[in-house]
Design a protein around this motif. Structure first.
Motif, PDB file in Angstrom:
ATOM      1  N   GLY A   1       0.826  -1.214   0.000  1.00  0.00           N
ATOM      2  CA  GLY A   1       0.000   0.000   0.000  1.00  0.00           C
ATOM      3  C   GLY A   1       0.855   1.257   0.000  1.00  0.00           C
ATOM      4  N   ARG A   2       2.008   1.181   0.639  1.00  0.00           N
ATOM      5  CA  ARG A   2       2.907   2.350   0.680  1.00  0.00           C
ATOM      6  C   ARG A   2       3.461   2.646  -0.723  1.00  0.00           C
ATOM      7  N   ALA A   3       3.811   1.592  -1.449  1.00  0.00           N
ATOM      8  CA  ALA A   3       4.322   1.785  -2.823  1.00  0.00           C
ATOM      9  C   ALA A   3       3.240   2.426  -3.694  1.00  0.00           C
ATOM     10  N   LEU A   4       2.016   1.959  -3.547  1.00  0.00           N
ATOM     11  CA  LEU A   4       0.902   2.564  -4.284  1.00  0.00           C
ATOM     12  C   LEU A   4       0.776   4.041  -3.918  1.00  0.00           C
TER      13      LEU A   4
ATOM     14  N   ALA B   1      10.416   1.221   2.061  1.00  0.00           N
ATOM     15  CA  ALA B   1      10.608   2.670   1.866  1.00  0.00           C
ATOM     16  C   ALA B   1      11.485   3.250   2.969  1.00  0.00           C
ATOM     17  N   LEU B   2      12.486   4.033   2.561  1.00  0.00           N
ATOM     18  CA  LEU B   2      13.460   4.585   3.508  1.00  0.00           C
ATOM     19  C   LEU B   2      13.517   6.105   3.350  1.00  0.00           C
ATOM     20  N   VAL B   3      13.313   6.833   4.452  1.00  0.00           N
ATOM     21  CA  VAL B   3      13.325   8.304   4.378  1.00  0.00           C
ATOM     22  C   VAL B   3      14.765   8.814   4.331  1.00  0.00           C
ATOM     23  N   ILE B   4      15.051   9.632   3.312  1.00  0.00           N
ATOM     24  CA  ILE B   4      16.363  10.286   3.194  1.00  0.00           C
ATOM     25  C   ILE B   4      16.120  11.782   3.022  1.00  0.00           C
ATOM     26  N   ASP B   5      16.699  12.578   3.893  1.00  0.00           N
ATOM     27  CA  ASP B   5      16.515  14.043   3.876  1.00  0.00           C
ATOM     28  C   ASP B   5      15.043  14.450   3.809  1.00  0.00           C
ATOM     29  N   GLY B   6      14.207  13.761   4.578  1.00  0.00           N
ATOM     30  CA  GLY B   6      12.791  14.131   4.620  1.00  0.00           C
ATOM     31  C   GLY B   6      12.012  13.780   3.364  1.00  0.00           C
ATOM     32  N   MET B   7      12.608  12.914   2.519  1.00  0.00           N
ATOM     33  CA  MET B   7      11.944  12.545   1.262  1.00  0.00           C
ATOM     34  C   MET B   7      11.890  11.018   1.132  1.00  0.00           C
ATOM     35  N   LEU B   8      10.869  10.546   0.420  1.00  0.00           N
ATOM     36  CA  LEU B   8      10.812   9.133   0.018  1.00  0.00           C
ATOM     37  C   LEU B   8      10.873   9.080  -1.505  1.00  0.00           C
ATOM     38  N   ALA B   9      11.613   8.107  -2.012  1.00  0.00           N
ATOM     39  CA  ALA B   9      11.706   7.939  -3.465  1.00  0.00           C
ATOM     40  C   ALA B   9      10.513   7.128  -3.959  1.00  0.00           C
ATOM     41  N   VAL B  10       9.991   7.486  -5.120  1.00  0.00           N
ATOM     42  CA  VAL B  10       8.921   6.715  -5.748  1.00  0.00           C
ATOM     43  C   VAL B  10       9.551   5.462  -6.355  1.00  0.00           C
ATOM     44  N   PRO B  11       9.052   4.258  -5.988  1.00  0.00           N
ATOM     45  CA  PRO B  11       9.654   3.041  -6.538  1.00  0.00           C
ATOM     46  C   PRO B  11       9.631   3.043  -8.065  1.00  0.00           C
ATOM     47  N   GLN B  12      10.737   2.585  -8.664  1.00  0.00           N
ATOM     48  CA  GLN B  12      10.939   2.744 -10.114  1.00  0.00           C
ATOM     49  C   GLN B  12      10.449   1.593 -10.989  1.00  0.00           C
ATOM     50  N   GLY B  13      10.141   0.446 -10.383  1.00  0.00           N
ATOM     51  CA  GLY B  13       9.806  -0.727 -11.217  1.00  0.00           C
ATOM     52  C   GLY B  13       8.467  -0.602 -11.934  1.00  0.00           C
ATOM     53  N   LEU B  14       8.011  -1.705 -12.520  1.00  0.00           N
ATOM     54  CA  LEU B  14       6.720  -1.720 -13.215  1.00  0.00           C
ATOM     55  C   LEU B  14       5.574  -1.718 -12.201  1.00  0.00           C
ATOM     56  N   GLY B  15       4.420  -1.198 -12.618  1.00  0.00           N
ATOM     57  CA  GLY B  15       3.258  -1.153 -11.723  1.00  0.00           C
ATOM     58  C   GLY B  15       3.565  -0.307 -10.502  1.00  0.00           C
ATOM     59  N   ILE B  16       3.230  -0.832  -9.322  1.00  0.00           N
ATOM     60  CA  ILE B  16       3.516  -0.084  -8.084  1.00  0.00           C
ATOM     61  C   ILE B  16       5.009  -0.080  -7.764  1.00  0.00           C
ATOM     62  N   GLY B  17       5.779  -0.924  -8.445  1.00  0.00           N
ATOM     63  CA  GLY B  17       7.236  -0.797  -8.392  1.00  0.00           C
ATOM     64  C   GLY B  17       7.936  -1.566  -7.280  1.00  0.00           C
ATOM     65  N   VAL B  18       7.224  -2.459  -6.591  1.00  0.00           N
ATOM     66  CA  VAL B  18       7.903  -3.242  -5.541  1.00  0.00           C
ATOM     67  C   VAL B  18       7.669  -4.737  -5.742  1.00  0.00           C
TER      68      VAL B  18
END
Ligand code: OSB
Ligand code: MG
Length: 369
Positions: free
Chosen positions: A298-301, A333-350
């Motif tokens: 759900g987090r990736a979505l 998901a890992l917070v870096i400098d107050g930001m989360l990266a959007v997963p890059q793979g296909l679909g929801i990316g995870v």
């Protein structure tokens, strides 16, 4: 595309620490995954986020499962689906049950994206690769505990802090946080714990320069939220009140709020969430993405959806380690400098971490439809 098989996993993830709100205590998160396969063997995943107890809204995990099994999956059987938004249309005859609908509808979006070798972000407009994040802090036993926890999140870079409040645990804790962190983007979430009799306390909150006050009154009450918004400088944000675009239109027409906490599962999936988003854009309503203690799925979505530029205000999407010791995806998901990266793979990316799924699974089955 046709959905031919559904795999259903029931899981239970222990929370790192109990989460206390005005309506109760959560110690572990029970949730389900629905894995939908098409006739080519592509697979999409959706998370059912409903709670076991109907205290946040009326849906429960048990009744969502039943609605999915008896009503939603049969509606997909033998249907040719060309675009995932068609699922929203297919489900229109089923009232309510937003989280149930979302679990299946979002799985179809993931499946459609994977089948066409696309990331989910490619369906959205003006997307970013990283998003600013906030954190939702439960009610703490003492003000000292609260200050320590907030300090900890500020140190980790969280860009906005939301604090749960309930009668007698409201002005004082918030004022103490505001005093210690004068510049912090700070807000309160009451989860419907107040009524008009509490006006004096709510007016005191108005002096604390809060970014917003979330859902002070009952989840069907648009009128008193409007009367309160007229008296307060602080924007009111609605969460539980909002299940459909029509609810947002009602709130807007009356002036019940200036902001919407948008949760994909609380509005029945991505299609309805997109309708709400375009209305908010048009009417300049501040909209931000909320959370439901999602697992990595759900987090990736949420990360894919929150990539849209319109989400300027940091939402309740936090690092996986804010909630759980271990997650059920291979790259939590890992917070870096107050930001989360959007997963890059296909679909929801995870990808799923099956070892952890086996470890936290309570039930599993599959059916052809
Ligand atoms: O009211 O926004 C809420 C969690 C579960 C149910 C309702 C709410 C919340 C949160 C935390 O505030 C959101 C999150 O961090 O996932
Ligand atoms: Mg809320």
């Amino acid at each position: 595309m046709r959905i031919v098989e559904v795999r259903h996993e029931q899981l239970r993830l222990p929370l790192k620490s109990p989460f206390v709100t005005s309506y109760g205590v959560l110690k572990e998160k029970a949730f389900d995954l629905y894995l939908l396969s098409d006739e080519q063997g592509n697979q999409g995943i959706g998370e059912l986020v409903a709670f076991e107890v109907p205290d946040y809204i009326e849906e429960t995990l048990a009744n969502s499962r039943q609605v999915i099994r008896d009503f939603l999956l049969p509606l997909l059987s033998d249907k040719e689906i060309n675009h995932p938004s068609e699922v929203w249309q297919l489900f229109q005859g089923i009232q309510g049950n937003y989280m149930a609908k979302s679990a299946i509808e979002t799985a179809v979006w993931d499946l459609h994206a994977k089948r066409h070798n696309r990331s989910l972000v490619t369906y959205f407009e003006e997307t970013r690769q990283k998003i600013p994040v906030g954190v939702s802090v439960g009610i703490q036993p003492t003000i000292a505990d609260l200050l320590e926890i907030v300090q900890n999140y500020v140190d980790q870079g969280y860009q906005r802090v939301k604090i749960k409040i309930a009668p007698t645990k409201d002005y004082e804790p918030l004022a103490a946080v505001r005093q210690k962190f004068p510049e912090l983007v700070l807000m309160a979430d009451a989860n419907s714990a107040y009524s008009w009799e509490d006006l004096a306390m709510l007016e005191r909150l108005d002096t604390l320069h809060l970014a917003m006050i979330e859902q002070p009154f009952h989840q069907r009450d648009f009128v008193h939220h409007q009367q309160l918004q007229q008296r307060l400088q602080t924007p009111i944000c609605l969460d539980e009140n909002i299940r459909t675009l029509e609810d947002v239109q009602t709130a807007y027409a009356l002036g019940s709020c200036q902001s919407i906490n948008l949760k994909i599962p609380r509005v029945g999936g991505i299609t309805e969430a997109l309708r709400i988003l375009s209305f908010c854009k048009e009417k300049k309503i501040i909209v931000w993405l909320g959370g439901m203690f999602e697992s990595g799925v759900g987090r990736a979505l949420n990360l894919q959806f929150a990539s849209q530029q319109v989400f300027q205000f940091p939402g309740d999407i936090s690092g996986s380690n804010r909630y759980y010791e271990a997650d059920i995806v291979t790259e939590p998901a890992l917070v870096i400098d107050g930001m989360l990266a959007v997963p890059q793979g296909l679909g929801i990316g995870v990808d799923l971490n099956w070892n952890n799924i086996k470890r936290y699974r309570t039930f599993s089955d599959r059916q052809t439809i």
